[in-house]
Design a protein around this motif. Structure first.
Motif, PDB file in Angstrom:
ATOM      1  N   ARG A  96       0.832  -1.205   0.000  1.00 38.55           N
ATOM      2  CA  ARG A  96       0.000   0.000   0.000  1.00 38.55           C
ATOM      3  C   ARG A  96       0.866   1.256   0.000  1.00 38.55           C
ATOM      4  O   ARG A  96       0.565   2.233  -0.694  1.00 38.55           O
ATOM      5  CB  ARG A  96      -0.933  -0.009   1.212  1.00 38.55           C
ATOM      6  CG  ARG A  96      -1.881   1.169   1.265  1.00 38.55           C
ATOM      7  CD  ARG A  96      -2.881   1.035   2.395  1.00 38.55           C
ATOM      8  NE  ARG A  96      -3.777  -0.091   2.190  1.00 38.55           N
ATOM      9  CZ  ARG A  96      -4.812  -0.383   2.982  1.00 38.55           C
ATOM     10  NH1 ARG A  96      -5.070   0.384   4.042  1.00 38.55           N
ATOM     11  NH2 ARG A  96      -5.578  -1.413   2.747  1.00 38.55           N
ATOM     12  N   PHE A  97       1.954   1.247   0.787  1.00 34.01           N
ATOM     13  CA  PHE A  97       2.840   2.408   0.843  1.00 34.01           C
ATOM     14  C   PHE A  97       3.453   2.686  -0.523  1.00 34.01           C
ATOM     15  O   PHE A  97       3.434   3.833  -1.005  1.00 34.01           O
ATOM     16  CB  PHE A  97       3.939   2.167   1.872  1.00 34.01           C
ATOM     17  CG  PHE A  97       4.997   3.242   1.896  1.00 34.01           C
ATOM     18  CD1 PHE A  97       4.755   4.456   2.520  1.00 34.01           C
ATOM     19  CD2 PHE A  97       6.231   3.036   1.292  1.00 34.01           C
ATOM     20  CE1 PHE A  97       5.725   5.454   2.537  1.00 34.01           C
ATOM     21  CE2 PHE A  97       7.204   4.019   1.304  1.00 34.01           C
ATOM     22  CZ  PHE A  97       6.953   5.232   1.927  1.00 34.01           C
ATOM     23  N   LEU A  98       3.993   1.670  -1.155  1.00 32.28           N
ATOM     24  CA  LEU A  98       4.656   1.882  -2.442  1.00 32.28           C
ATOM     25  C   LEU A  98       3.662   2.264  -3.532  1.00 32.28           C
ATOM     26  O   LEU A  98       3.980   3.069  -4.411  1.00 32.28           O
ATOM     27  CB  LEU A  98       5.439   0.628  -2.841  1.00 32.28           C
ATOM     28  CG  LEU A  98       6.660   0.317  -1.958  1.00 32.28           C
ATOM     29  CD1 LEU A  98       7.345  -0.954  -2.430  1.00 32.28           C
ATOM     30  CD2 LEU A  98       7.640   1.480  -1.944  1.00 32.28           C
ATOM     31  N   ALA A  99       2.463   1.697  -3.472  1.00 24.06           N
ATOM     32  CA  ALA A  99       1.445   2.082  -4.450  1.00 24.06           C
ATOM     33  C   ALA A  99       1.061   3.547  -4.280  1.00 24.06           C
ATOM     34  O   ALA A  99       0.906   4.288  -5.250  1.00 24.06           O
ATOM     35  CB  ALA A  99       0.220   1.184  -4.306  1.00 24.06           C
ATOM     36  N   ASP A 100       0.922   3.977  -3.018  1.00 24.14           N
ATOM     37  CA  ASP A 100       0.549   5.366  -2.740  1.00 24.14           C
ATOM     38  C   ASP A 100       1.674   6.321  -3.140  1.00 24.14           C
ATOM     39  O   ASP A 100       1.441   7.340  -3.802  1.00 24.14           O
ATOM     40  CB  ASP A 100       0.239   5.525  -1.260  1.00 24.14           C
ATOM     41  CG  ASP A 100      -0.095   6.955  -0.880  1.00 24.14           C
ATOM     42  OD1 ASP A 100      -1.223   7.397  -1.169  1.00 24.14           O
ATOM     43  OD2 ASP A 100       0.781   7.645  -0.308  1.00 24.14           O
ATOM     44  N   ARG A 101       2.911   5.984  -2.768  1.00 23.02           N
ATOM     45  CA  ARG A 101       4.025   6.898  -2.988  1.00 23.02           C
ATOM     46  C   ARG A 101       4.508   6.914  -4.441  1.00 23.02           C
ATOM     47  O   ARG A 101       5.252   7.815  -4.824  1.00 23.02           O
ATOM     48  CB  ARG A 101       5.188   6.545  -2.082  1.00 23.02           C
ATOM     49  CG  ARG A 101       4.965   6.818  -0.573  1.00 23.02           C
ATOM     50  CD  ARG A 101       4.197   8.063  -0.301  1.00 23.02           C
ATOM     51  NE  ARG A 101       4.480   8.606   1.012  1.00 23.02           N
ATOM     52  CZ  ARG A 101       3.594   8.772   1.982  1.00 23.02           C
ATOM     53  NH1 ARG A 101       2.322   8.427   1.780  1.00 23.02           N
ATOM     54  NH2 ARG A 101       3.927   9.310   3.142  1.00 23.02           N
ATOM     55  N   SER A 102       4.134   5.929  -5.231  1.00 19.91           N
ATOM     56  CA  SER A 102       4.552   5.925  -6.639  1.00 19.91           C
ATOM     57  C   SER A 102       3.488   6.508  -7.558  1.00 19.91           C
ATOM     58  O   SER A 102       3.619   6.476  -8.775  1.00 19.91           O
ATOM     59  CB  SER A 102       4.895   4.492  -7.081  1.00 19.91           C
ATOM     60  OG  SER A 102       3.765   3.648  -6.966  1.00 19.91           O
ATOM     61  N   SER A 103       2.441   7.059  -6.940  1.00 13.84           N
ATOM     62  CA  SER A 103       1.402   7.725  -7.725  1.00 13.84           C
ATOM     63  C   SER A 103       1.273   9.168  -7.261  1.00 13.84           C
ATOM     64  O   SER A 103       1.676   9.513  -6.148  1.00 13.84           O
ATOM     65  CB  SER A 103       0.059   7.002  -7.561  1.00 13.84           C
ATOM     66  OG  SER A 103      -0.376   7.052  -6.215  1.00 13.84           O
ATOM     67  N   GLN A 104       0.704  10.014  -8.085  1.00 12.52           N
ATOM     68  CA  GLN A 104       0.490  11.402  -7.703  1.00 12.52           C
ATOM     69  C   GLN A 104      -0.741  11.476  -6.806  1.00 12.52           C
ATOM     70  O   GLN A 104      -1.840  11.095  -7.203  1.00 12.52           O
ATOM     71  CB  GLN A 104       0.297  12.280  -8.945  1.00 12.52           C
ATOM     72  CG  GLN A 104       1.565  12.418  -9.780  1.00 12.52           C
ATOM     73  CD  GLN A 104       1.361  13.311 -10.980  1.00 12.52           C
ATOM     74  OE1 GLN A 104       0.315  13.279 -11.605  1.00 12.52           O
ATOM     75  NE2 GLN A 104       2.366  14.111 -11.308  1.00 12.52           N
ATOM     76  N   GLY A 105      -0.538  11.938  -5.593  1.00 10.90           N
ATOM     77  CA  GLY A 105      -1.649  11.992  -4.649  1.00 10.90           C
ATOM     78  C   GLY A 105      -2.158  13.399  -4.458  1.00 10.90           C
ATOM     79  O   GLY A 105      -1.576  14.373  -4.914  1.00 10.90           O
ATOM     80  N   GLY A 106      -3.276  13.489  -3.746  1.00 12.47           N
ATOM     81  CA  GLY A 106      -3.822  14.774  -3.363  1.00 12.47           C
ATOM     82  C   GLY A 106      -4.663  15.459  -4.407  1.00 12.47           C
ATOM     83  O   GLY A 106      -5.068  16.603  -4.231  1.00 12.47           O
ATOM     84  N   GLY A 107      -4.958  14.797  -5.507  1.00 16.23           N
ATOM     85  CA  GLY A 107      -5.746  15.434  -6.549  1.00 16.23           C
ATOM     86  C   GLY A 107      -6.765  14.495  -7.145  1.00 16.23           C
ATOM     87  O   GLY A 107      -6.958  13.382  -6.681  1.00 16.23           O
ATOM     88  N   SER A 108      -7.442  14.933  -8.156  1.00 14.48           N
ATOM     89  CA  SER A 108      -8.400  14.105  -8.880  1.00 14.48           C
ATOM     90  C   SER A 108      -8.470  14.626 -10.304  1.00 14.48           C
ATOM     91  O   SER A 108      -7.827  15.624 -10.662  1.00 14.48           O
ATOM     92  CB  SER A 108      -9.787  14.190  -8.230  1.00 14.48           C
ATOM     93  OG  SER A 108     -10.405  15.428  -8.527  1.00 14.48           O
ATOM     94  N   ARG A 109      -9.266  13.985 -11.136  1.00 17.62           N
ATOM     95  CA  ARG A 109      -9.366  14.419 -12.532  1.00 17.62           C
ATOM     96  C   ARG A 109     -10.028  15.785 -12.657  1.00 17.62           C
ATOM     97  O   ARG A 109      -9.971  16.409 -13.708  1.00 17.62           O
ATOM     98  CB  ARG A 109     -10.145  13.370 -13.338  1.00 17.62           C
ATOM     99  CG  ARG A 109     -11.577  13.173 -12.877  1.00 17.62           C
ATOM    100  CD  ARG A 109     -12.201  12.002 -13.624  1.00 17.62           C
ATOM    101  NE  ARG A 109     -13.573  11.738 -13.191  1.00 17.62           N
ATOM    102  CZ  ARG A 109     -14.642  12.298 -13.727  1.00 17.62           C
ATOM    103  NH1 ARG A 109     -14.508  13.180 -14.706  1.00 17.62           N
ATOM    104  NH2 ARG A 109     -15.857  12.000 -13.291  1.00 17.62           N
ATOM    105  N   HIS A 110     -10.676  16.264 -11.569  1.00 14.54           N
ATOM    106  CA  HIS A 110     -11.333  17.563 -11.602  1.00 14.54           C
ATOM    107  C   HIS A 110     -10.401  18.695 -11.178  1.00 14.54           C
ATOM    108  O   HIS A 110     -10.764  19.861 -11.263  1.00 14.54           O
ATOM    109  CB  HIS A 110     -12.551  17.549 -10.666  1.00 14.54           C
ATOM    110  CG  HIS A 110     -13.544  16.485 -11.008  1.00 14.54           C
ATOM    111  ND1 HIS A 110     -14.270  16.489 -12.179  1.00 14.54           N
ATOM    112  CD2 HIS A 110     -13.926  15.378 -10.329  1.00 14.54           C
ATOM    113  CE1 HIS A 110     -15.067  15.434 -12.207  1.00 14.54           C
ATOM    114  NE2 HIS A 110     -14.871  14.734 -11.090  1.00 14.54           N
ATOM    115  N   LEU A 111      -9.177  18.354 -10.682  1.00 13.06           N
ATOM    116  CA  LEU A 111      -8.248  19.364 -10.202  1.00 13.06           C
ATOM    117  C   LEU A 111      -7.115  19.562 -11.211  1.00 13.06           C
ATOM    118  O   LEU A 111      -6.734  18.615 -11.902  1.00 13.06           O
ATOM    119  CB  LEU A 111      -7.652  18.948  -8.851  1.00 13.06           C
ATOM    120  CG  LEU A 111      -8.645  18.878  -7.688  1.00 13.06           C
ATOM    121  CD1 LEU A 111      -7.940  18.348  -6.451  1.00 13.06           C
ATOM    122  CD2 LEU A 111      -9.245  20.246  -7.407  1.00 13.06           C
TER     123      LEU A 111
END
Length: 338
Positions: free
Chosen positions: A256-271
């Motif tokens: 879960r940590f590596l999946a979260d940290r290897s993706s861009q977080g804090g946004g969505s397709r609307h941002l």
């Protein structure tokens, strides 16, 4: 765990621990001269010795004072290239004191701890109901004899995946009123008497309860969660993280940590793209399991998984263990550990 009497451990005596996925870990770390590597789980020093042999310097951490004492001979022989630290690996960035090139973590109890009856990790031999890796703080006996039945049931259910968690918790509450639990065999036999044992069962009926108590007493899931975030802070851009786990609970946290940290977080397709949080790790390497040959030679390797990834140049994210969905259990940590 099997041992090779022809090899010495970190303290110079007969080895009591066979490193798991050693070649694969070294390949993931790519350790070499002029590199600084943190071994967050020193144990018998198997990974540390191999990393030193590859030419890198090592900061090796262990909260078990026995492991640190046994490793002093290796430290003395390293000509300053090894520094041992007695402490929790959840603070590995503080222990390192500078950016590092690689971090390796080998999660779980060591064979040396299991083999020492006085440590109380196993019921293969009778011993005090202890289980503390750091040899300080709350013991397994304290948990068993003082926790409310509901808390005990959650510990056994969440951390041991024990289907009889409620029954065992109620049995413990009733029995401890007249005679508190003090030894490993006492608890194991009480659980076996309650649950029964099918001759076809591969594991003893107390195994999952003992696993749960060990994980809880040492806050293993919390330590791992915080250690991953400490590694994120400690690793320089291009630095490498390698984690070996032996149980699905720990592996899920790393995944879960590596999946979260290897993706861009804090946004969505609307941002807008500018509001996304940059990935702090590149896409993780494919998970590695032990070969059939290694699993045959070392039974502990059968459940081992190695996950690894490379650090980007993005700033570390805020520490927040809620990412991992850890169960709501009493906080076992000492005040100076919080």
């Amino acid at each position: 765990m099997m041992a090779d009497p022809g090899v010495s451990d970190a303290g110079g005596g007969p080895v009591r621990h066979i490193p798991v996925l050693l070649d694969e870990v070294l390949a993931a770390l790519q350790a070499g001269p002029r590199m600084l590597v943190v071994d967050g789980t020193f144990g018998a020093g198997s990974y540390t010795r191999a990393i030193l042999d590859a030419g890198a310097d090592v900061v090796a951490i262990d909260r078990d004072p026995n492991a640190i004492a046994d490793g002093r001979a290796l430290e003395a022989a390293s000509a300053g290239r090894l520094r041992l630290v007695h402490g929790p690996f959840s603070r590995l960035d503080e222990h390192a004191g500078q950016p590092v090139d690689a971090v390796v973590l080998d999660i779980g109890v060591s064979s040396m701890q299991i083999d020492e009856a006085e440590r109380g990790f196993s019921f293969r031999h009778d011993g005090p109901l202890d289980m503390r890796m750091a040899q300080r703080g709350v013991t397994a006996a304290d948990v068993v004899n003082t926790y409310k039945p509901g808390d005990l049931a959650r510990v056994f259910g969440f951390l041991g995946e024990e289907r009889h968690a409620g029954r065992i918790a109620r049995m413990i509450e009733k029995r401890r009123a007249s005679k508190p639990f003090a030894t490993t065999l006492d608890l194991a036999q009480a659980i076996e008497t309650l649950v029964g044992r099918n001759p076809k069962d591969r594991i003893h009926p107390a195994t999952r309860v003992f696993q749960a108590l060990r994980i809880h007493v040492n806050d293993e899931l919390g330590e791992l969660s915080r250690a991953l975030m400490a590694a994120e802070r400690a690793l320089r851009p291009g630095g490498r993280l390698a984690v070996v786990t032996f149980h699905s609970l720990e592996d899920r946290i790393v995944k879960r940590f590596l999946a979260d940290r290897s993706s861009q977080g804090g946004g969505s397709r609307h941002l807008p793209q500018a509001q996304l949080i940059p990935a702090t790790f590149e896409k993780p390497a494919q998970v590695v399991a032990a070969s059939d040959v290694e699993a045959e030679r070392n039974p502990r390797a059968r459940s081992a998984k190695l996950r690894s990834a490379v650090r980007t140049d993005a700033a570390p994210r805020r520490e927040d263990v809620s990412l991992f969905g850890l169960p709501d259990l009493p906080d076992i940590r000492q005040p100076d550990e919080r």
